[in-house]
Scaffold this motif. Structure first.
Motif, PDB file in Angstrom:
ATOM      1  N   LEU A   1       5.281   9.125  16.548  1.00 50.23           N
ATOM      2  CA  LEU A   1       5.123   7.663  16.558  1.00 50.23           C
ATOM      3  C   LEU A   1       5.552   7.098  17.914  1.00 50.23           C
ATOM      4  N   PRO A   2       4.812   6.119  18.427  1.00 49.36           N
ATOM      5  CA  PRO A   2       5.183   5.505  19.712  1.00 49.36           C
ATOM      6  C   PRO A   2       6.569   4.868  19.631  1.00 49.36           C
ATOM      7  N   SER A   3       7.261   4.835  20.745  1.00 48.17           N
ATOM      8  CA  SER A   3       8.576   4.215  20.803  1.00 48.17           C
ATOM      9  C   SER A   3       8.485   2.755  20.355  1.00 48.17           C
ATOM     10  N   GLY A   4       9.366   2.367  19.441  1.00 44.82           N
ATOM     11  CA  GLY A   4       9.399   0.991  18.973  1.00 44.82           C
ATOM     12  C   GLY A   4       8.425   0.672  17.848  1.00 44.82           C
ATOM     13  N   PHE A   5       7.671   1.676  17.393  1.00 48.44           N
ATOM     14  CA  PHE A   5       6.656   1.414  16.361  1.00 48.44           C
ATOM     15  C   PHE A   5       7.292   0.890  15.072  1.00 48.44           C
ATOM     16  N   VAL A   6       8.308   1.593  14.576  1.00 45.41           N
ATOM     17  CA  VAL A   6       8.939   1.192  13.314  1.00 45.41           C
ATOM     18  C   VAL A   6       9.584  -0.181  13.449  1.00 45.41           C
ATOM     19  N   GLU A   7      10.256  -0.421  14.588  1.00 41.54           N
ATOM     20  CA  GLU A   7      10.918  -1.711  14.804  1.00 41.54           C
ATOM     21  C   GLU A   7       9.909  -2.860  14.829  1.00 41.54           C
ATOM     22  N   SER A   8       8.716  -2.590  15.359  1.00 41.50           N
ATOM     23  CA  SER A   8       7.699  -3.638  15.454  1.00 41.50           C
ATOM     24  C   SER A   8       7.175  -4.074  14.092  1.00 41.50           C
ATOM     25  N   LEU A   9       7.406  -3.255  13.087  1.00 47.71           N
ATOM     26  CA  LEU A   9       6.935  -3.603  11.742  1.00 47.71           C
ATOM     27  C   LEU A   9       7.817  -4.663  11.089  1.00 47.71           C
ATOM     28  N   GLU A  10       9.036  -4.818  11.605  1.00 50.18           N
ATOM     29  CA  GLU A  10       9.982  -5.823  11.100  1.00 50.18           C
ATOM     30  C   GLU A  10      10.163  -5.731   9.582  1.00 50.18           C
ATOM     31  N   GLY A  11      10.342  -4.499   9.090  1.00 46.98           N
ATOM     32  CA  GLY A  11      10.609  -4.296   7.672  1.00 46.98           C
ATOM     33  C   GLY A  11       9.378  -4.246   6.791  1.00 46.98           C
ATOM     34  N   ARG A  12       8.200  -4.408   7.394  1.00 50.38           N
ATOM     35  CA  ARG A  12       6.970  -4.424   6.592  1.00 50.38           C
ATOM     36  C   ARG A  12       6.542  -3.028   6.173  1.00 50.38           C
ATOM     37  N   GLY A  13       7.049  -2.008   6.851  1.00 51.54           N
ATOM     38  CA  GLY A  13       6.698  -0.641   6.507  1.00 51.54           C
ATOM     39  C   GLY A  13       7.932   0.220   6.312  1.00 51.54           C
ATOM     40  N   LEU A  14       7.834   1.157   5.373  1.00 45.20           N
ATOM     41  CA  LEU A  14       8.916   2.099   5.141  1.00 45.20           C
ATOM     42  C   LEU A  14       8.326   3.497   5.108  1.00 45.20           C
TER      43      LEU A  14
ATOM     44  N   HIS B   1      -0.478  -5.483   5.917  1.00 47.96           N
ATOM     45  CA  HIS B   1       0.056  -5.393   4.562  1.00 47.96           C
ATOM     46  C   HIS B   1       1.293  -4.506   4.554  1.00 47.96           C
ATOM     47  N   PRO B   2       2.288  -4.806   3.720  1.00 44.04           N
ATOM     48  CA  PRO B   2       3.440  -3.913   3.591  1.00 44.04           C
ATOM     49  C   PRO B   2       2.987  -2.530   3.122  1.00 44.04           C
ATOM     50  N   PHE B   3       3.661  -1.494   3.584  1.00 41.41           N
ATOM     51  CA  PHE B   3       3.277  -0.152   3.167  1.00 41.41           C
ATOM     52  C   PHE B   3       4.486   0.748   3.013  1.00 41.41           C
ATOM     53  N   LEU B   4       4.390   1.649   2.043  1.00 37.56           N
ATOM     54  CA  LEU B   4       5.354   2.728   1.833  1.00 37.56           C
ATOM     55  C   LEU B   4       4.609   4.014   2.105  1.00 37.56           C
TER      56      LEU B   4
ATOM     57  N   VAL C   1       0.870  -1.174   0.000  1.00 37.79           N
ATOM     58  CA  VAL C   1       0.000   0.000   0.000  1.00 37.79           C
ATOM     59  C   VAL C   1       0.911   1.229   0.000  1.00 37.79           C
ATOM     60  N   TYR C   2       0.801   2.032  -1.037  1.00 40.47           N
ATOM     61  CA  TYR C   2       1.568   3.284  -1.113  1.00 40.47           C
ATOM     62  C   TYR C   2       0.690   4.408  -0.568  1.00 40.47           C
ATOM     63  N   VAL C   3       1.230   5.201   0.352  1.00 39.94           N
ATOM     64  CA  VAL C   3       0.458   6.244   1.031  1.00 39.94           C
ATOM     65  C   VAL C   3       1.142   7.589   0.859  1.00 39.94           C
ATOM     66  N   SER C   4       0.429   8.539   0.268  1.00 45.21           N
ATOM     67  CA  SER C   4       0.967   9.894   0.143  1.00 45.21           C
ATOM     68  C   SER C   4      -0.187  10.868   0.006  1.00 45.21           C
TER      69      SER C   4
END
Length: 460
Positions: free
Chosen positions: A317-330, A297-300, A270-273
């Motif tokens: 963003l909450p602490s650890g949010f990006v890490e919790s995605l485990e590469g599924r989001g950029l 779903h993976p998202f950009l 899912v591309y979001v802009s």
């Protein structure tokens, strides 16, 4: 490259990302067809001349302050006041220059929202053609504003007495809530701006549309009936050239996201802009973040600097949010959108429904999730979901996870939407081919511009 025509075309763009890009794309198209190009631009958000070595650039001192830009309505009003004299002086000099003696100026092409240019063109006896960078369908809605006010649909900005879900009979399937309004404490100021924009468009010698017959034939018929001037639907403008050559972004693009997309399966991301102007609150930002995370779903996600009113970037963003995605989001600050939408990994585009984004998504056959913010975006979103039926409209942010699933989980509804999107993609491709509607319209435009030879310029 065809032979040079010995004629020059002047351009005046509105200095906003979504307006400047299509204007420069049109300039490229005309240059590739033999015209010389001069771009007149403001000091505010000025384009980068080094990207266009074949163009001449002329800057006018607009006296616009970046602080004014926080209020879009005030910015547009001020621009149409403060640019009159410097623009007139600039064009006068260009018409008297040695360059103009060697290559006579054929006409001025200006953004429709730069309505002040019509008065200057009239004064200088210079033919003016308008480029409308938004869709024809939204223009029909703008043109109907006097009727809507008379019917009470938009008697006040708050519309407290109106049923927002009521369908506007004259422009079905638009509802009252889909009318192209802008949030302002001065609605009369907005109506005055629209009135001038429509009047000076009607007073021009023609309108160039970044659209195509197969997409907006009904709206084109309506506009042609009301505006007795030539119409040239030659879009999609960005598809005349490779994506790398058709974008002059004012914001630095993060190309690393393409390599990230390369690691994802087809139609999975899912591309979001939300474009270059939209602003959201921290609460809305977090709703979007959790909706994307919970969709699985993976998202950009493009989070532009300034997107959030309370934060510089993603500090909320909450602490650890990006890490919790485990590469599924950029998350990136800005993306090369045309390349992203053309990437096989992208399965849906969550968009603010700006016209450029809508058209770019259509051209790549990518289904849309529409979340419009203001003006023509509301019209575009309604057409995507209820006329072309190549996407869904998100009207409740509590439904983020569910609506992503509706487009991405491979159900019958998603398959039908994707099939329609791919069919529309093919129509967009065919219209640019020899004998196609946009190709024929471009040929008519080139002939029309050359017909202005008989005009005698009288610069003062």
């Amino acid at each position: 490259m065809v032979g040079r025509k010995g004629r020059r075309v002047l351009f005046m763009a509105l200095p906003l990302e979504g307006h400047l890009n299509p204007m420069l794309q049109l300039a490229q198209i005309l240059h590739s067809n033999g015209f010389s190009i001069t771009i007149i631009h403001t000091t505010f958000n000025s384009p980068n001349p080094s990207k266009y070595p074949n163009f001449t650039f002329s800057c006018i001192q607009d006296a616009l302050s970046p602080t004014q830009f926080s209020d879009l309505l005030s910015f547009l009003v001020e621009l149409n006041v403060k640019c009159v004299e410097p623009f007139k002086e600039c064009v006068g000099k260009l018409l008297r220059s040695d360059e103009a003696a060697e290559e006579p100026v054929a006409c001025l092409i200006s953004d429709a929202m730069c309505h002040f240019t019509q008065g200057v063109a009239d004064n200088l006896k210079l033919p003016r053609i308008v480029l409308r960078t938004s869709g024809v369908s939204s223009f029909v809605a703008f043109a109907a504003y006097p009727l809507f006010r008379e019917r009470g649909y938009i008697s006040t900005q708050q519309q407290v007495d109106c049923n927002l879900e009521e369908e506007v009979e004259e422009l079905a399937p638009l509802r009252v809530k889909d009318l192209p309004l802008i949030k302002t404490e001065e609605p009369e100021k907005y109506y005055e701006l629209l009135g001038k924009f429509l009047k000076e468009t009607k007073g021009s010698l023609g309108v160039i549309w970044n659209s195509f017959e197969g997409l907006e034939s009904g709206a084109l018929r309506k506009v042609s009936k009301e505006f007795s001037i030539p119409m040239f639907p030659i879009g999609p403008l960005h598809k005349y050239f490779p994506s790398s050559a058709s974008c002059s972004s004012l914001i630095s693009q993060d190309q690393s996201c393409i390599a990230w997309l390369d690691t994802k399966p087809p139609n999975s991301v899912v591309y979001v802009s939300f474009g270059s102007l939209a602003a959201i609150t921290e609460t809305e930002f977090l709703e979007i973040a959790w909706g994307l995370a919970n969709s699985k779903h993976p998202f950009l996600w493009v989070v532009r600097e300034g997107l959030m009113k309370e934060s510089e970037w993603v500090e909320a963003l909450p602490s650890g949010f990006v890490e919790s995605l485990e590469g599924r989001g950029l998350i990136v600050k800005w993306a090369p959108q045309q390349e992203v939408l053309a990437h096989s990994a992208v399965g849906a585009f969550w968009t603010h429904s700006g016209w450029n984004s809508t058209l770019e998504s259509i051209c790549e056959g990518v289904p849309m999730i529409c979340m419009p913010f203001f003006t023509d975006q509301k019209v575009n979103a309604r057409y995507v979901s209820h006329v072309w039926r190549v996407g869904l409209q998100l009207e409740d942010r509590g439904e983020i996870e569910r609506i992503i699933g509706r487009l991405m989980d491979g159900n019958d509804e998603a398959k039908e939407i994707r099939d329609r999107a791919l069919k529309l993609k093919e129509e967009a491709k065919v219209c640019l081919q020899q004998g196609g509607s946009s190709c024929s319209s471009l040929e008519a435009l080139l002939t029309y511009i050359l017909s202005f030879d008989s005009f005698t310029f009288q610069p003062s």
